[in-house]
Design a protein around this motif. Structure first.
Motif, PDB file in Angstrom:
ATOM      1  N   ALA A 105      -6.497   3.552  -5.979  1.00 36.43           N
ATOM      2  CA  ALA A 105      -5.400   2.532  -5.431  1.00 36.43           C
ATOM      3  C   ALA A 105      -5.624   1.988  -3.850  1.00 36.43           C
ATOM      4  CB  ALA A 105      -4.159   3.253  -5.421  1.00 36.43           C
ATOM      5  N   ASP A 106      -6.200   2.957  -3.057  1.00 36.67           N
ATOM      6  CA  ASP A 106      -6.561   2.488  -1.898  1.00 36.67           C
ATOM      7  C   ASP A 106      -7.667   1.400  -1.740  1.00 36.67           C
ATOM      8  OD1 ASP A 106      -5.441   3.600   0.564  1.00 36.67           O
ATOM      9  OD2 ASP A 106      -7.568   3.812   1.070  1.00 36.67           O
ATOM     10  N   THR A 107      -8.831   1.359  -2.564  1.00 38.62           N
ATOM     11  CA  THR A 107      -9.662   0.334  -2.725  1.00 38.62           C
ATOM     12  C   THR A 107      -8.832  -1.037  -2.895  1.00 38.62           C
ATOM     13  OG1 THR A 107     -11.114   1.975  -3.853  1.00 38.62           O
ATOM     14  CG2 THR A 107     -11.961  -0.327  -3.615  1.00 38.62           C
ATOM     15  N   ILE A 108      -8.099  -0.945  -3.974  1.00 37.27           N
ATOM     16  CA  ILE A 108      -7.176  -2.201  -4.362  1.00 37.27           C
ATOM     17  C   ILE A 108      -6.126  -2.673  -3.067  1.00 37.27           C
ATOM     18  CG2 ILE A 108      -5.672  -3.092  -5.860  1.00 37.27           C
ATOM     19  CD1 ILE A 108      -6.723  -0.928  -7.970  1.00 37.27           C
ATOM     20  N   THR A 109      -5.648  -1.659  -2.800  1.00 33.88           N
ATOM     21  CA  THR A 109      -4.597  -2.173  -1.770  1.00 33.88           C
ATOM     22  C   THR A 109      -5.378  -2.577  -0.356  1.00 33.88           C
ATOM     23  OG1 THR A 109      -4.312  -0.004  -1.021  1.00 33.88           O
ATOM     24  CG2 THR A 109      -2.537  -0.902  -2.660  1.00 33.88           C
ATOM     25  N   SER A 110      -6.656  -2.042  -0.018  1.00 37.60           N
ATOM     26  CA  SER A 110      -7.081  -2.224   1.179  1.00 37.60           C
ATOM     27  C   SER A 110      -7.666  -3.605   1.044  1.00 37.60           C
ATOM     28  CB  SER A 110      -8.593  -1.644   1.270  1.00 37.60           C
ATOM     29  OG  SER A 110      -8.117  -0.088   1.685  1.00 37.60           O
ATOM     30  N   ALA A 111      -8.103  -4.088  -0.204  1.00 37.76           N
ATOM     31  CA  ALA A 111      -8.652  -5.736  -0.529  1.00 37.76           C
ATOM     32  C   ALA A 111      -7.192  -6.393  -0.361  1.00 37.76           C
ATOM     33  CB  ALA A 111      -9.252  -5.616  -1.888  1.00 37.76           C
ATOM     34  N   ARG A 125       1.028  -1.127  -0.083  1.00 37.31           N
ATOM     35  CA  ARG A 125       0.020   0.105  -0.114  1.00 37.31           C
ATOM     36  C   ARG A 125       0.812   1.086   0.004  1.00 37.31           C
ATOM     37  NH1 ARG A 125      -5.175   1.289   3.111  1.00 37.31           N
ATOM     38  NH2 ARG A 125      -5.191  -0.673   3.882  1.00 37.31           N
ATOM     39  N   HIS A 126       1.907   1.145   0.750  1.00 33.36           N
ATOM     40  CA  HIS A 126       2.788   2.361   0.926  1.00 33.36           C
ATOM     41  C   HIS A 126       3.667   2.622  -0.261  1.00 33.36           C
ATOM     42  CE1 HIS A 126       6.700   4.194   2.609  1.00 33.36           C
ATOM     43  NE2 HIS A 126       5.569   5.020   3.077  1.00 33.36           N
ATOM     44  N   TYR A 127       3.916   1.525  -1.029  1.00 34.66           N
ATOM     45  CA  TYR A 127       4.579   1.741  -2.371  1.00 34.66           C
ATOM     46  C   TYR A 127       3.760   2.349  -3.283  1.00 34.66           C
ATOM     47  CZ  TYR A 127       6.696   0.170  -6.840  1.00 34.66           C
ATOM     48  OH  TYR A 127       7.044   0.042  -8.188  1.00 34.66           O
ATOM     49  N   ILE A 128       2.421   1.720  -3.484  1.00 35.71           N
ATOM     50  CA  ILE A 128       1.849   2.448  -4.549  1.00 35.71           C
ATOM     51  C   ILE A 128       1.268   3.884  -4.252  1.00 35.71           C
ATOM     52  CG2 ILE A 128      -0.801   2.231  -5.271  1.00 35.71           C
ATOM     53  CD1 ILE A 128      -0.328  -0.636  -5.239  1.00 35.71           C
ATOM     54  N   ASN A 129       1.135   4.390  -2.882  1.00 35.47           N
ATOM     55  CA  ASN A 129       0.752   5.530  -2.453  1.00 35.47           C
ATOM     56  C   ASN A 129       1.949   6.370  -2.714  1.00 35.47           C
ATOM     57  OD1 ASN A 129      -1.741   5.031  -1.762  1.00 35.47           O
ATOM     58  ND2 ASN A 129      -1.224   4.904   0.602  1.00 35.47           N
TER      59      ASN A 129
END
Lengths: 408, 238
Positions: A275-281, A46-50
């Motif tokens: 991205a948050d939706t994806i990484t949360s999943a 998540r951190h990486y994508i953010n």
């Protein structure tokens, strides 16, 4: 019997039966390590994508052709109805926007002497370098004059330049793109890949040159582009810019109904929320896997605790025969379970955290150990260890000593 | 002089109405301080149950039991534990040493629960082990000792808190003739030193070394003052 005596007794017992203690701790260690590293991995992703999204800069807007409907259909028929003239119009007529870059990407075969490379050919305008916040390493970037003259000049991504020219100086060399000669006028500095597009491995040419020499066709409306990126004056003018660009493009494309929009605008926030939706999943999935491993670890702890207390019923009987009270027995087993849980928890945490650190060293994920994961993992495995270490011991402590002694 | 052990109409019944088993029924028995006595009887005669009641390891269903002048028949678990700790030493057929502890630590165990300080524990445990001839085996684990040596460690553990009563349940049942003789010598010496010794045994030869035999059959005492010489070698094959 005071606490220090009980502690000494517990330590003596644990160190004397190393195999049993080791196996018990192994369950706790694995449970903890897997939970901590799984959650850390999810957080790292998540951190990486953010971080990738944030590196775009807060004031950037992306104008993408098509509408949400067609995008959702998997992009098979992505309309290409944004043209260079749209980008120029935005730059000229939208006051809340500073710079506008149009980008059109096509695949290309590059060759220099006997060396070939497949790379993305990006046609763009001079504003690209400021909008995307890139820096030029050697030479110069493409200019407005290059666009007007459709000059055959190219700026190379850093890795591509190294790949094609090795130790030669690329500047001034003649490079062939799809068998058309281009002069290398500049090399970008290393940028790192960004949202799956690796500009280090691409070649940048004037968008007009690309349209006439590489693509070889233009739509009736002008030069087609993959997307347009624009920088707003500041963070406060983002909404204004989005509104003004939308209006301008609707006007230019003759759109009356909002539903007919043939473009849409993304900013860092909308990208972040996607991205948050994806990484949360993703994190949720990893947490689910981790919970399962914690459960399995917990069952392991439970079993070995039950078995080890069961096989020590005789010991409990003997201790009672020579004068141990029920509390003495209970405290001893409680301390043993606490030591096992604590040492196992600490070792598991250490293992999980080192696994994560190793991962951050070897991959671009900056995985970090989450405190809450550690607390939950150690807490859950610890309570399982305590519960199943103490409850059966409590029952055994209540037996008449002679019954406990006679049990096998 | 009051009796050390005074059983008054003690009964121990297992199960409920229909499936009732009377392990002990109306047993009255006194054993004086300084006595050295064996409890004998066929299998299922109740001698082991009697021994558990005498040792405060088990509570009788009915009757009164005065141990050292105190009625202990219905005391709670922890009080009985304290009495066992201070006044009774146990020797079992299967030794029941803790495998993870050294001989010294095994012997010191009752003192740990008796609240004796560490230094004194060590000193007294060493003396007890020397007393049974194992002064050179202090740090050995039970697995490194022979059966006879293990039983001697168990005896040291039983006497380390200077009990009034040494209670032995088939102490020689797992030993050969030579080590049996060694163990019986130790018992005799301890008895001469003033400790009351009561043991359950199957072996007439062992019973003959004691001063008195109590004979059990079908949960009752049939002869409380049998002369050891009268125990015939075929006595248990009734």
């Amino acid at each position: 019997m005071d606490f220090r005596e009980s502690l000494t007794m517990a330590v003596k017992t644990l160190t004397a039966s190393k195999l049993r203690s080791g196996l018990t701790m192994l369950g706790i260690i694995i449970g903890n390590a897997s939970v901590i590293s799984m959650v850390g991995l999810g957080e790292g992703g998540r951190h990486y994508i953010n971080e990738q999204l944030q590196s775009l800069g807060p004031n950037i807007l992306f104008i993408v052709p098509g509408n949400r409907e067609t995008r959702r259909l998997g992009g098979l028929e992505i309309s290409r109805n944004l043209v260079l003239a749209d980008a120029n119009a935005i730059a000229e007529q939208v006051p809340s926007v500073i710079d506008v870059a149009a980008e059109n990407t096509t695949p290309g075969l590059l060759s220099f002497l006997n060396r070939n490379a497949n790379a993305s050919v990006i046609g763009t305008n001079p504003a690209f370098i400021t909008v995307r916040n890139f820096t030029i390493g050697q030479g110069r970037f493409i200019t407005d004059l290059d666009l007007q003259r459709t000059s055959a000049v190219a700026v190379l991504g850093n890795s591509l330049a190294e790949r094609l020219f090795e130790d030669q100086v690329p500047l001034g060399q003649s490079l062939r793109i799809n068998n058309i000669a281009f002069e290398v006028v500049g090399v970008l500095e290393l940028q790192g890949s960004n949202l799956g597009v690796n500009y280090d491995d691409a070649v940048i040419i004037p968008i007009t040159t690309q349209a006439s020499r590489i693509v070889g066709r233009t739509s009736p409306y002008g030069i087609e582009v993959s997307f347009i990126s624009a920088t707003a004056r500041n963070a406060d003018s983002m909404q204004t810019a989005e509104f003004q660009i939308t209006n301008l493009l609707r006007l230019r494309h003759g759109i009356v109904n909002v539903e007919e929009d043939d473009f849409f605008i993304q900013n860092q926030d909308t990208l972040l929320s996607i991205a948050d939706t994806i990484t949360s999943a993703l994190t949720l999935m990893l947490a689910a896997i981790a919970s399962i491993s914690l459960l399995v670890g917990g069952i392991g702890i439970m079993n070995i605790m039950l078995v080890s207390v069961r096989e020590r019923t005789q010991e409990i009987g003997l201790r009672k025969a020579v004068g141990a009270s029920q509390n003495d027995i209970l405290i001893q087993f409680l301390i043993e379970a606490i030591i096992l849980s604590a040492v196992g928890g600490a070792m598991g945490t250490f293992l999980g955290v080192s696994g994560i650190s190793l991962l951050s060293l070897l991959t671009p994920f900056e995985a970090s150990a989450s405190i809450s994961a550690i607390v939950v993992a150690v807490g859950v495995s610890g309570s399982i260890g305590l519960f199943f270490g103490v409850i059966p011991a409590r029952q055994a402590a209540k037996l008449d000593p002679i019954v406990a002694l006679r049990s096998i | 002089m009051p009796s050390l052990i005074d059983l008054h109409q003690i009964s121990k019944v297992y199960g409920s109405d229909n499936t009732e088993v009377k392990a002990l029924w109306d047993v009255s028995l006194t054993i004086d301080q300084g006595d050295y006595c064996s409890i004998m009887g066929p299998s299922g005669s109740g001698k082991s149950t009697a021994m558990n009641v005498i040792g405060c390891l088990d509570r009788p269903t009915g009757g009164q039991y005065f141990f050292d002048g105190q009625d202990v028949a219905q005391l709670d678990d922890d009080t009985l534990a304290a009495i066992r700790n201070r006044k009774i030493g146990f020797v079992f057929q299967q030794f029941h040493l803790l495998p993870q502890l050294s001989a010294l630590d095994n012997v010191a165990l009752p003192m740990v629960y008796g609240g004796v300080a560490a230094a004194e524990r060590r000193e007294r445990a060493t003396m007890a082990l020397q007393r049974v001839g194992l002064g050179n085996r202090l740090t050995n684990k039970p697995s490194q000792l022979s059966g006879g040596q293990q039983q001697r460690v168990a005896i040291a553990r039983a006497i380390v808190n200077r009990p009034l009563l040494l209670l032995a349940d088939e102490p020689t049942g797992a030993l050969d003739t030579t080590t049996t003789a060694e163990v019986m010598t130790i018992f005799e010496e301890l008895n001469q030193g003033g400790i009351t010794v009561v043991m359950v045994t199957h072996e007439p030869a062992v019973a003959r070394l004691t001063k008195r035999v109590v004979w059990f059959r079908d949960g009752q005492v049939v002869n409380a003052h049998m002369q050891p010489e009268d125990v015939s070698y075929g006595a248990l094959v009734e």
